[in-house]
Design a protein around this motif. Structure first.
Motif, mmCIF file in Angstrom:
data_model
loop_
_atom_site.group_PDB
_atom_site.id
_atom_site.type_symbol
_atom_site.label_atom_id
_atom_site.label_comp_id
_atom_site.label_asym_id
_atom_site.label_seq_id
_atom_site.Cartn_x
_atom_site.Cartn_y
_atom_site.Cartn_z
ATOM 1 N N SER A 121 64.933 4.654 81.240
ATOM 2 C CA SER A 121 64.371 4.442 79.903
ATOM 3 C C SER A 121 62.989 5.079 79.854
ATOM 4 N N PRO A 122 62.587 5.558 78.686
ATOM 5 C CA PRO A 122 61.291 6.229 78.595
ATOM 6 C C PRO A 122 60.122 5.331 78.988
ATOM 7 N N GLY B 88 63.669 11.625 81.729
ATOM 8 C CA GLY B 88 63.493 13.049 81.438
ATOM 9 C C GLY B 88 64.456 13.933 82.210
ATOM 10 N N VAL B 89 64.634 13.636 83.507
ATOM 11 C CA VAL B 89 65.573 14.416 84.328
ATOM 12 C C VAL B 89 66.994 14.236 83.798
ATOM 13 N N SER B 90 67.364 13.010 83.434
ATOM 14 C CA SER B 90 68.708 12.755 82.896
ATOM 15 C C SER B 90 68.952 13.537 81.608
ATOM 16 N N LEU B 91 67.979 13.519 80.711
ATOM 17 C CA LEU B 91 68.131 14.283 79.470
ATOM 18 C C LEU B 91 68.211 15.781 79.737
ATOM 19 N N PHE B 92 67.384 16.270 80.667
ATOM 20 C CA PHE B 92 67.416 17.694 81.014
ATOM 21 C C PHE B 92 68.782 18.079 81.587
ATOM 22 N N LEU B 93 69.298 17.272 82.513
ATOM 23 C CA LEU B 93 70.600 17.587 83.113
ATOM 24 C C LEU B 93 71.717 17.529 82.073
ATOM 25 N N PHE B 94 71.626 16.565 81.152
ATOM 26 C CA PHE B 94 72.612 16.477 80.082
ATOM 27 C C PHE B 94 72.571 17.733 79.204
ATOM 28 N N ALA B 95 71.367 18.135 78.803
ATOM 29 C CA ALA B 95 71.222 19.323 77.950
ATOM 30 C C ALA B 95 71.661 20.578 78.686
#
Length: 189
Positions: free
Chosen positions: A145-146, A154-161
């Motif tokens: 969570s932020p 942030g890493v999770s969102l980056f890997l998802f994108a």
């Protein structure tokens, strides 16, 4: 007795398996985590990751692993092994029976208006079920969570994108992207 409910859930998954693995994973997540509480969301996510990295259908692999994980503490290794084998067979049985019949009918009615209408309905339905599975997996246990763990989030969102762009735009194979994300996640997290 819980393993009987697990096997019933597996049969229901097999009978109403529209939308592919993403929809099946969402259904299994509801049965295993939400409805019966047999495992936590973190355990489910770990089993899902293992199921996606091993050969075969992730939903089939997850059903096999979940049957083993749920029944082992109650009945021991051999009963859990039998339960996981039975779950796999129950999951595959309806498809093994229905697919030849469906293929025969599709080939016979290829180009027929009804077949085109059914496929036109199933495509957006599968996309919607996949999106619903994605939303169900967006939990703090999976992505962070932020406020509590901004780096993990942030890493999770980056890997998802990166995975979405790699598969969607560059047409990389999903297994290749999963491997890259596993390495990146191991290094960054």
């Amino acid at each position: 007795m819980p393993y009987v409910f697990l096997l019933i859930a597996v049969v229901l998954v097999a009978l109403v398996a529209f939308g592919g693995d993403a929809a099946l994973l969402a259904y299994l997540q509801n049965e295993l985590v939400v409805r019966h509480g047999w495992m936590t969301m973190e355990e489910f996510t770990e089993l899902t990751a293992i199921a996606q990295l091993t050969p075969g259908s992730p939903a089939t692999n997850l059903s096999t692993y979940a049957a083993y994980a749920v029944s082992k503490p109650l009945f021991g290794f051999w009963a859990a092994l039998g339960c996981s084998l039975l779950a796999t067979l129950l999951l595959a049985a309806p498809s093994l029976w229905l697919m030849p019949q469906a293929l025969r009918r599709v080939r016979a009615g290829k180009g027929h208006g009804v077949a085109r209408v059914v496929i036109g309905i199933l495509r957006p339905l599968a996309c919607g079920l996949t999106g619903a599975a994605l939303v169900l997996m967006l939990t703090p246990g999976n992505f962070g969570s932020p406020s509590q763990s901004p780096w993990q989030f942030g890493v999770s969102l980056f890997l998802f994108a990166a995975t979405a762009v790699g598969v969607g735009h560059f047409r990389f194979h999903p297994a290749f992207m999963l491997g890259l994300c596993a390495v990146a996640g191991f290094i960054l997290l």
